[in-house]
Structures are given as structure tokens and as C-alpha cells.
Design a protein around this motif. Structure first.
Motif, PDB file in Angstrom:
ATOM      1  N   GLY A   1      76.466  73.516  24.982  1.00  0.00           N
ATOM      2  CA  GLY A   1      77.664  72.336  25.027  1.00  0.00           C
ATOM      3  C   GLY A   1      78.131  71.958  23.581  1.00  0.00           C
ATOM      4  N   ALA A   2      77.114  71.692  22.789  1.00  0.00           N
ATOM      5  CA  ALA A   2      77.304  71.204  21.479  1.00  0.00           C
ATOM      6  C   ALA A   2      77.835  72.512  20.641  1.00  0.00           C
ATOM      7  CB  ALA A   2      76.052  70.605  20.856  1.00  0.00           C
ATOM      8  N   HIS A   3      77.551  73.515  20.755  1.00  0.00           N
ATOM      9  CA  HIS A   3      77.785  74.839  20.202  1.00  0.00           C
ATOM     10  C   HIS A   3      79.379  75.030  20.512  1.00  0.00           C
ATOM     11  CE1 HIS A   3      77.567  78.525  18.146  1.00  0.00           C
ATOM     12  NE2 HIS A   3      78.050  79.203  19.272  1.00  0.00           N
ATOM     13  N   LEU A   4      79.890  74.792  21.762  1.00  0.00           N
ATOM     14  CA  LEU A   4      81.269  75.122  22.318  1.00  0.00           C
ATOM     15  C   LEU A   4      82.068  74.075  21.810  1.00  0.00           C
ATOM     16  CD1 LEU A   4      80.157  76.138  25.981  1.00  0.00           C
ATOM     17  CD2 LEU A   4      81.001  77.854  24.276  1.00  0.00           C
ATOM     18  N   ALA A   5      81.577  72.817  21.322  1.00  0.00           N
ATOM     19  CA  ALA A   5      82.449  71.978  21.091  1.00  0.00           C
ATOM     20  C   ALA A   5      82.984  72.038  19.486  1.00  0.00           C
ATOM     21  CB  ALA A   5      81.888  70.390  21.174  1.00  0.00           C
ATOM     22  N   VAL A   6      82.284  72.921  18.916  1.00  0.00           N
ATOM     23  CA  VAL A   6      82.629  73.184  17.317  1.00  0.00           C
ATOM     24  C   VAL A   6      83.725  73.882  17.215  1.00  0.00           C
ATOM     25  CG1 VAL A   6      81.587  73.968  15.041  1.00  0.00           C
ATOM     26  CG2 VAL A   6      80.122  72.653  16.706  1.00  0.00           C
ATOM     27  N   ALA A   7      84.533  73.698  16.161  1.00  0.00           N
ATOM     28  CA  ALA A   7      85.748  74.581  16.016  1.00  0.00           C
ATOM     29  C   ALA A   7      85.303  75.891  15.532  1.00  0.00           C
ATOM     30  CB  ALA A   7      86.557  73.781  14.908  1.00  0.00           C
ATOM     31  N   LYS A   8      86.282  76.910  15.417  1.00  0.00           N
ATOM     32  CA  LYS A   8      85.603  78.241  15.284  1.00  0.00           C
ATOM     33  C   LYS A   8      84.911  78.102  13.855  1.00  0.00           C
ATOM     34  CE  LYS A   8      87.287  81.373  18.542  1.00  0.00           C
ATOM     35  NZ  LYS A   8      88.215  81.220  19.156  1.00  0.00           N
ATOM     36  N   LYS A   9      85.769  77.758  12.905  1.00  0.00           N
ATOM     37  CA  LYS A   9      85.114  77.850  11.486  1.00  0.00           C
ATOM     38  C   LYS A   9      84.538  76.426  11.039  1.00  0.00           C
ATOM     39  CE  LYS A   9      87.899  81.578   9.781  1.00  0.00           C
ATOM     40  NZ  LYS A   9      89.171  81.729   8.853  1.00  0.00           N
ATOM     41  N   GLY A  10      83.962  75.869  12.146  1.00  0.00           N
ATOM     42  CA  GLY A  10      83.453  74.464  11.754  1.00  0.00           C
ATOM     43  C   GLY A  10      82.061  74.642  11.469  1.00  0.00           C
ATOM     44  N   HIS A  11      81.406  73.423  10.956  1.00  0.00           N
ATOM     45  CA  HIS A  11      79.921  73.209  10.633  1.00  0.00           C
ATOM     46  C   HIS A  11      79.224  72.494  11.403  1.00  0.00           C
ATOM     47  CE1 HIS A  11      77.096  74.002   7.516  1.00  0.00           C
ATOM     48  NE2 HIS A  11      76.447  73.036   7.905  1.00  0.00           N
ATOM     49  N   THR A  12      77.799  72.727  11.701  1.00  0.00           N
ATOM     50  CA  THR A  12      76.866  71.873  12.433  1.00  0.00           C
ATOM     51  C   THR A  12      75.859  71.511  11.473  1.00  0.00           C
ATOM     52  OG1 THR A  12      77.450  73.089  14.423  1.00  0.00           O
ATOM     53  CG2 THR A  12      75.633  71.456  14.389  1.00  0.00           C
ATOM     54  N   LEU A  13      75.748  69.979  11.237  1.00  0.00           N
ATOM     55  CA  LEU A  13      74.587  69.597  10.509  1.00  0.00           C
ATOM     56  C   LEU A  13      73.795  69.008  11.073  1.00  0.00           C
ATOM     57  CD1 LEU A  13      73.881  68.923   7.346  1.00  0.00           C
ATOM     58  CD2 LEU A  13      74.996  67.126   7.594  1.00  0.00           C
ATOM     59  N   LEU A  14      72.674  69.276  11.274  1.00  0.00           N
ATOM     60  CA  LEU A  14      71.303  68.884  11.988  1.00  0.00           C
ATOM     61  C   LEU A  14      70.824  67.643  11.116  1.00  0.00           C
ATOM     62  CD1 LEU A  14      70.175  72.114  13.583  1.00  0.00           C
ATOM     63  CD2 LEU A  14      71.857  70.582  14.490  1.00  0.00           C
ATOM     64  N   LEU A  15      70.431  66.671  11.482  1.00  0.00           N
ATOM     65  CA  LEU A  15      69.630  65.612  10.994  1.00  0.00           C
ATOM     66  C   LEU A  15      68.434  65.030  11.851  1.00  0.00           C
ATOM     67  CD1 LEU A  15      72.272  62.870  10.352  1.00  0.00           C
ATOM     68  CD2 LEU A  15      71.758  64.742   9.036  1.00  0.00           C
ATOM     69  N   THR A  16      67.251  65.326  10.775  1.00  0.00           N
ATOM     70  CA  THR A  16      66.106  64.869  11.561  1.00  0.00           C
ATOM     71  C   THR A  16      64.980  64.281  10.494  1.00  0.00           C
ATOM     72  OG1 THR A  16      64.286  65.638  12.903  1.00  0.00           O
ATOM     73  CG2 THR A  16      65.136  67.146  11.267  1.00  0.00           C
ATOM     74  N   ALA A  17      64.244  63.536  11.113  1.00  0.00           N
ATOM     75  CA  ALA A  17      62.803  63.202  10.262  1.00  0.00           C
ATOM     76  C   ALA A  17      61.880  63.771  10.616  1.00  0.00           C
ATOM     77  CB  ALA A  17      62.710  61.788  10.340  1.00  0.00           C
ATOM     78  N   THR A  18      61.958  64.420  11.926  1.00  0.00           N
ATOM     79  CA  THR A  18      60.804  65.174  12.376  1.00  0.00           C
ATOM     80  C   THR A  18      61.090  66.519  12.887  1.00  0.00           C
ATOM     81  OG1 THR A  18      61.047  63.735  14.297  1.00  0.00           O
ATOM     82  CG2 THR A  18      59.128  63.134  12.473  1.00  0.00           C
ATOM     83  N   PRO A  19      61.390  67.544  12.207  1.00  0.00           N
ATOM     84  CA  PRO A  19      61.829  68.793  12.786  1.00  0.00           C
ATOM     85  C   PRO A  19      60.600  69.432  13.678  1.00  0.00           C
ATOM     86  CG  PRO A  19      61.755  68.996  10.330  1.00  0.00           C
ATOM     87  CD  PRO A  19      61.083  67.717  10.666  1.00  0.00           C
ATOM     88  N   THR A  20      61.217  69.954  14.930  1.00  0.00           N
ATOM     89  CA  THR A  20      60.120  70.391  15.796  1.00  0.00           C
ATOM     90  C   THR A  20      59.799  71.991  15.442  1.00  0.00           C
ATOM     91  OG1 THR A  20      61.956  71.179  17.130  1.00  0.00           O
ATOM     92  CG2 THR A  20      61.228  69.037  17.747  1.00  0.00           C
TER      93      THR A  20
END
Ligand code: ZN
Length: 441
Positions: free
Chosen positions: A223-242
Motif C-alpha cells: 500500500g505504501a509503495h502504491l501511494a508514492v508518485a512515479k518518480k517519488g522517493h521513499t525514505l525509511l527511518l529506523t533506529a533498529t533495522p530488522t
């Protein structure tokens, strides 16, 4: 019709007049042989298994946003990019050298299509490192969503964003929110709410990406992926990567940066293991002297593995420390939000809680105790987050973390090791200040 910009809505969610404004519509569910595919959340499911009595298929994944059924249509609405403008950013305090370095990295990343990960230890001040990148996207008149799997994280971040971007229209969306979307340029919401957007955001910031339920629910990720514009960017923030993020990093699928130190230059508090055989029984009979001594001074955030144990423990501690103010907070607590507000004002001495307060809440001058840290719910990531509640402010940069257990687990060992490794790395890079002399008691 600003409230329709970038939306992806079911016929039942809009009026006839609004339908006419859609750029297009598509079948909400597509059937391919024995599989159903949901175009709202991107999930596939067994067509035979998920049927209403009248034989219509439905998506079992995104039910919380209203049922999507065979025969339904999703209406897609375009996004209008606004005018270029100057977007002033107000910082709560100047960025440290490391924060400024990472801020520049974010600015450069968000201009490109794709995904990246910012891994910053608890209390590093990662939010502020994203502000400049966010301003660049907003300045182009494009939309930004700042989302988190956790409502508490959204509620904590929203006022901070408002203060730092006073000229930008903002809305906060979650299951119980009284606000609605009116086409605001900046949307703060839970990851669930993204299912109602279609290629809307040029920047999607997923805060605390490793938090439940985002990590376990594939439909939220899609769902998150589908909400991003075609040339958009997704920035993931975490203190504890899995493990999932670590694998992507190792395979070179994610561009990333790491910040191993806190903004105030003090190391992360290292947990101390406190062995208490059969801790449940013991604690409810007589408070062990050692524990009583530890708890006598200071304010404590006390984590319990189960809700049913929470009230009991709170009662017992209140009896053992009659002068202390005790409170308990859990997920479905009707007074949850009021209590969290009171917490921030420093109202209580002992705060009993479940993992709902593991992240997203910053309290000053607080120490942490985990009861039964060897229980399954306390994974490595959860334990690191919990320890990260301590020493977050400049005025109180250190503190105590105790894990009460009756048998050390792998998660406990791994969590402690990761904290120590991050401190060592920060030390080697020269990011830690010289330790302060301990004050004489
Ligand atoms: Zn669905």
C-alpha cells in the motif's frame, strides 16, 4: 475538489458528482483463476476462501478501511503540483556536525526516484535530519507524507512538523482522527491510511519502519509503495533495522547512511541484567531489597510483557512505595492519550506500560526497567527501543536501564551487544564527548 487530490477511493466513499472528476477507475478486485488480487492494497488471496454468503469475493487484508468486494470500483484522482515557493524551516536547535552531514545526504537522496534508509540510533535526532530534504520537495509544490505504523509516533511528530514548517498546510490522519484530508501538502498518517492514496507523494517518509504491524503486514508495505508518485522517493527511518533491512543493505538494494551517536554526544545507556528467579511470584510477594533500593529514587518507566499483569504489578509497586505516584498505560486504555500528555508533563514516578510506549514517546529524566525481559515479546529490536527511552534530552543525557529476567535470552544478549557496538563505533569516530565526572552522592 482539493480533498480528492491523489486519492484512490471506493464508489461508496464519494458522491456521484465526485466520481465524474476522477481521472480513471479500475476494478477493485481482479480474479485470476483461483486467486483474487486487490488493487487497493496490492494483496492476493484465495478466491474460494474469502467469499460472502452471496458468492462475492472480498479482500481479507485491508478490511479495517472498509470491505473491498468483487464488483467494486476504485476511483483514481490526479495530484496537482503546486507553485514553486520558498519554504522556511525552523529548527528546534542547531544541527550537530553529524546531523548536518546526514541532512545533506537526505537532500541529495530525495531528489531521486527510489528508496533509501537512514539508520540513526535512538535519540540521535533523526527527525531534524530530514527537514531540509522535506523542504526541498515542498518547495517544488509537491506532496509529502510522513507516516508511521504507530499512531503515537504520528501524534508525536505532527506538532513538531507544524512548528518547523509553519507556512505549510498539514493534516493528521489515523483511525480515530477528527481531521480529514483537504488536499494538504503535508500529510502525517498511519501506514494504513496510505491505502487511500494513489501515486500522490513525491516524498514518503516511513518513520520507525521496523515497528509492528508494518514489518509483518505485506499489504501495508505494498500500500505504501502504491501511494508514492512515479518518480517519488521513499525514505525509511529506523533506529533498529530488522533482518529484512539488513539483507537489503548487504545486497546493495538500499542506499543508506548510519548515525551511531546521539545529538548530545553521550553514549547510549547500556542495559544491566538483573536476575530474579521466578520474578512474577517474587515481585508479587515481597519486593527484593536490591530492586527496592534501585527504584527508591528517580522516575521509572516499567515495561511488562502482558496487560493482565500490568494492573497487578502497578498495585503491588504502589503498596511498596506509598509516596510514589503510579500509573499504568496500555493499548486500549480509554485514557491513553490523556495519560501520555500527563506523562510528558512529568506527572508520575512509576509508569507501568506494555510495548506501546517502546517508541515515539520522549520523556525527560526517566529510567527504564523491563520486567521479564526474557519473555518472547521482547525481541532484540524492542529491547533496543526500550533502552533508547533513557537519556534523550540534553539536560538528562544519561540514565539506567535494567532488565529483570529469570534466564538470559538470545535477544537480550544481541540487543546489549548491538548497543555496545554502536557506542564503540561512535567512540572510534570521535563522536562522543569526554565522559563527565560522576557526581558524588
Ligand atoms: Zn485489499
Amino acid at each position: 475538489m482539493k480533498q480528492l487530490q491523489g486519492r484512490k477511493l471506493l464508489a461508496a466513499e464519494i458522491t456521484e458528482a465526485e466520481k465524474a472528476l476522477a481521472a480513471g477507475k479500475k476494478k477493485a478486485l481482479v480474479q485470476v483463476l483461483d486467486k483474487g488480487y486487490c488493487q487497493r492494497c496490492g494483496s492476493s488471496f484465495s478466491w474460494e476462501l474469502f467469499q460472502l454468503p452471496d458468492g462475492r469475493g472480498y479482500c481479507p487484508y485491508c478490511l479495517t478501511l472498509g470491505r473491498v468486494m468483487a464488483g467494486d470500483f476504485l476511483y483514481l484522482f490526479p495530484v496537482h503540483t503546486g507553485e514553486n515557493k520558498n519554504v522556511p524551516v525552523h529548527y528546534p536547535h542547531p544541527l550537530s556536525t553529524e546531523q548536518a552531514r546526514l541532512s545533506a545526504w537526505v537532500v541529495q537522496r530525495v531528489q531521486k526516484a527510489g528508496d533509501s534508509l537512514l539508520w540513526a540510533v535512538t535519540g540521535a535526532g533523526k527527525t531534524e535530519m530530514v527537514f531540509q530534504g522535506l523542504a526541498e520537495v515542498l518547495a517544488k509544490g509537491q506532496k509529502v507524507a510522513w507516516v508511521s505504523p504507530r499512531v503515537d509516533v504520528c501524534l508525536e511528530i505532527a506538532p513538531r512538523l507544524k512548528r518547523s514548517f509553519p507556512t505549510i498546510q498539514q493534516t493528521v490522519l489515523h483511525g480515530k482522527s477528527s481531521e480529514s484530508y483537504q488536499g494538504e501538502q503535508l500529510v502525517v498518517c498511519t501506514t494504513h491510511q496510505l491505502l487511500r492514496f494513489h501515486e500522490a507523494f513525491h516524498l514518503l517518509v516511513i518513520d520507525e519502519v521496523d515497528a509492528f504491524p508494518f514489518t509483518s503486514e505485506i499489504f501495508l508495505q505494498q500500500g505504501a509503495h502504491l501511494a508514492v508518485a512515479k518518480k517519488g522517493h521513499t525514505l525509511l527511518l529506523t533506529a533498529t533495522p530488522t533482518t529484512r533491512e539488513f539483507t537489503a543493505l548487504r545486497q546493495g538494494k538500499l542506499s543508506y547512511e548510519v548515525l551511531t551517536s546521539r545529538f548530545h554526544g553521550q553514549p547510549l545507556p547500556v542495559p544491566q541484567f538483573l536476575w530474579l528467579n521466578n520474578w512474577r511470584q517474587k515481585l508479587l510477594q515481597k519486593m527484593p531489597t536490591r530492586l527496592k533500593k534501585i527504584l527508591a529514587t528517580q522516575r521509572w518507566l516499567i515495561f511488562c510483557p502482558e496487560i493482565r499483569w500490568l494492573q497487578q504489578a502497578a498495585k503491588f509497586f504502589a503498596a511498596a512505595f506509598p509516596t510514589k505516584k503510579v500509573v499504568s498505560i496500555y493499548a486500549n486504555d480509554p485514557q491513553r492519550h490523556e495519560k501520555v500528555v500527563a506523562l510528558r508533563l512529568g506527572e508520575y514516578d512509576f509508569i507501568f506500560t506494555t510495548t506501546i510506549l517502546e517508541r515515539g514517546v520522549t520523556l525527560e529524566n526517566i529510567h527504564v526497567l523491563v520486567l521479564g525481559s526474557n519473555q518472547k515479546i521482547f525481541t532484540k529490536e524492542v529491547l533496543i527501543q526500550i533502552a533508547g527511552r533513557v537519556g534523550r534530552s540534553k539536560d538528562y543525557p544519561t540514565g539506567f536501564v535494567y532488565w529483570v529476567h529469570d534466564g538470559v535470552t538470545r535477544s537480550m544478549v544481541q540487543a546489549k551487544r548491538e548497543i555496545q557496538q554502536l557506542n564503540r563505533l561512535a567512540q572510534e569516530k570521535g563522536l562522543l564527548l569526554a565522559p563527565k565526572e560522576e557526581e558524588e552522592k
